[in-house]
Design an enzyme around this catalytic site. Structure first.
Site, PDB file in Angstrom:
ATOM      1  N   LYS A 196       0.871  -1.144   0.147  1.00 32.92           N
ATOM      2  CA  LYS A 196      -0.254   0.053   0.014  1.00 32.92           C
ATOM      3  C   LYS A 196       0.850   1.211  -0.068  1.00 32.92           C
ATOM      4  O   LYS A 196       1.899   1.220   0.884  1.00 32.92           O
ATOM      5  CB  LYS A 196      -0.982   0.006   1.262  1.00 32.92           C
ATOM      6  N   LYS A 249      -2.113  -1.208  -3.813  1.00 31.69           N
ATOM      7  CA  LYS A 249      -2.879  -0.205  -3.803  1.00 31.69           C
ATOM      8  C   LYS A 249      -2.134   1.051  -3.837  1.00 31.69           C
ATOM      9  O   LYS A 249      -1.338   1.185  -3.087  1.00 31.69           O
ATOM     10  CB  LYS A 249      -3.825  -0.563  -2.498  1.00 31.69           C
TER      11      LYS A 249
HETATM   12  C1  PBG Z   1      -7.216   3.463   5.496  1.00 31.40           C
HETATM   13  C2  PBG Z   1      -7.510   3.222   4.408  1.00 31.40           C
HETATM   14  C3  PBG Z   1      -7.422   4.179   3.072  1.00 31.40           C
HETATM   15  C4  PBG Z   1      -7.879   3.603   1.949  1.00 31.40           C
HETATM   16  C5  PBG Z   1      -8.463   2.227   2.397  1.00 31.40           C
HETATM   17  N1  PBG Z   1      -8.184   2.213   3.599  1.00 31.40           N
HETATM   18  C6  PBG Z   1      -6.689   5.568   3.022  1.00 31.40           C
HETATM   19  C7  PBG Z   1      -5.474   6.133   3.678  1.00 31.40           C
HETATM   20  O1  PBG Z   1      -4.419   5.089   3.764  1.00 31.40           O
HETATM   21  O2  PBG Z   1      -5.239   7.155   3.878  1.00 31.40           O
HETATM   22  C8  PBG Z   1      -8.046   4.353   0.648  1.00 31.40           C
HETATM   23  C9  PBG Z   1      -9.211   3.921  -0.232  1.00 31.40           C
HETATM   24  C10 PBG Z   1      -9.520   4.688  -1.396  1.00 31.40           C
HETATM   25  O3  PBG Z   1      -8.889   5.708  -1.434  1.00 31.40           O
HETATM   26  O4  PBG Z   1     -10.277   4.429  -2.017  1.00 31.40           O
HETATM   27  N2  PBG Z   1      -6.198   2.943   6.067  1.00 31.40           N
END
Ligand code: PBG
Length: 325
Positions: A196, A249
């Protein structure tokens, strides 16, 4: 050989031919749709930066889940934005908390719909970070891992079909696996947000999940967008710790990462087409600058072609309708 014998256009000459020789196909079976749950009753609060997406109270989320299941959406990814936010993320660990309530209610109404519960602290902490914050303002890994495991156990008890840690702390998959196993949830899979990235494409989501960090950013725990070897390291570590599925992601800007991960592992690879990827297409389409349907299908086909087995997308219900038509 070569031209004039070789004429690749021969199999491109009609839609029937193109369908026949198509290498990558989108399947309705492989989509996961995110849902945002908020407190209250009869709440459908549109997320301004994500046209068509709303924050839903539990009762509305149940209605939505029934409609989605009827449309053939196979799985949901659940996010909760509880009212109570504190340093300990108490709402996420509470058996009567918003996320736990939503999971139980949706599974009761739609037993065959797969529900993945996003496990993180950011929606339930007053500072909006994904882990505990020390007095010096750092994100403390090991105490966060402890709390994350408790959150995961809470969601498994509530009936989640899988828990999906998205925090990017080191060692959380192992801690979650151990706690789940110790409490009789050995059969609950872990979907790890393994690679991520610290991405600018999460902007719209933070409005939907009310999870923007109050100070600083997430770069000390989420990955540097420039790195791909590190993604492989993260993925392999998470699998060694017990992850059943791994995620990359965002998806669109990281197609090379998806491909390399797909080639390196044997577990299913999930790609998350995140909020910013969704909103970019929506915004351009609303201005007539892009053909929404064509752009959505092309973006998702690219993610599949890169090697994603499953795709989390805010377009999922729409795509399923198009695939049926
Ligand atoms: C939270 C999380 C995020 C997303 C999914 N889980 C945001 C972040 O890490 O700030 C992003 C999902 C999206 O942008 O559609 N940890």
């Amino acid at each position: 050989m070569g031209f004039p014998s070789e004429r690749p256009r021969r199999t491109r000459q009609s839609d029937a031919w193109r369908r026949l020789v198509r290498e990558t196909r989108l399947s309705a079976d492989a989509f996961i749709y995110p849902l945002f749950v908020v407190p209250g009753r009869a709440v459908r609060h549109p997320v301004e930066s994500m046209p068509g997406i709303s924050q839903l109270s539990v009762d509305e989320a149940v209605k939505e889940a029934k409609a989605l299941a009827a449309q053939g959406v196979p799985a949901l990814l659940l996010f909760a934005a509880p009212a109570r936010k504190d340093a300990q993320a108490s709402a996420a660990r509470d058996r009567q908390g918003l996320a736990a309530q939503a999971i139980t209610a949706i599974k009761q109404a739609c037993p065959d719909l797969i529900v993945w519960a996003d496990v993180c602290l950011c929606g339930a902490t007053d500072h909006g970070h994904c882990g505990h914050v020390t007095a010096a303002g750092a994100i403390d890994n090991d105490s966060s891992v402890q709390t994350l495991a408790e959150v995961a156990l809470n969601y498994a008890r509530a009936g989640a079909d899988a828990v999906a840690p998205s925090d990017m702390m080191d060692g959380r998959v192992q801690a979650i696996r151990a706690l789940l196993d110790a409490h009789g949830h050995a059969t609950t899979p872990i979907v790890s947000y393994a690679a991520k990235y610290a991405s600018s494409f999460y902007g719209p989501f933070r409005e939907a999940a009310e999870s923007a960090p109050a100070f600083g950013d997430r770069r000390s725990y989420q990955m540097d967008p420039a790195n791909v070897r590190e993604a492989l390291r993260e993925v392999l570590l998470d699998i060694a710790e017990g992850a059943d599925l791994v995620m990359v992601k965002p998806a669109g800007p990281y197609l090379d990462v998806i491909r390399q991960v797909r080639d390196a592992v044997r577990v299913p690879v999930v790609a998350y087409q995140v909020s910013g990827e969704f909103s970019l297409i929506k915004a351009a389409a609303a201005r007539g600058w892009i053909d929404e349907r064509a752009a959505v299908l092309e973006s998702l086909t690219g993610i599949r072609r890169a090697g994603a087995d499953l795709i989390i997308s805010y377009f999922a219900p729409q795509v399923l309708a198009w695939l049926r038509a």
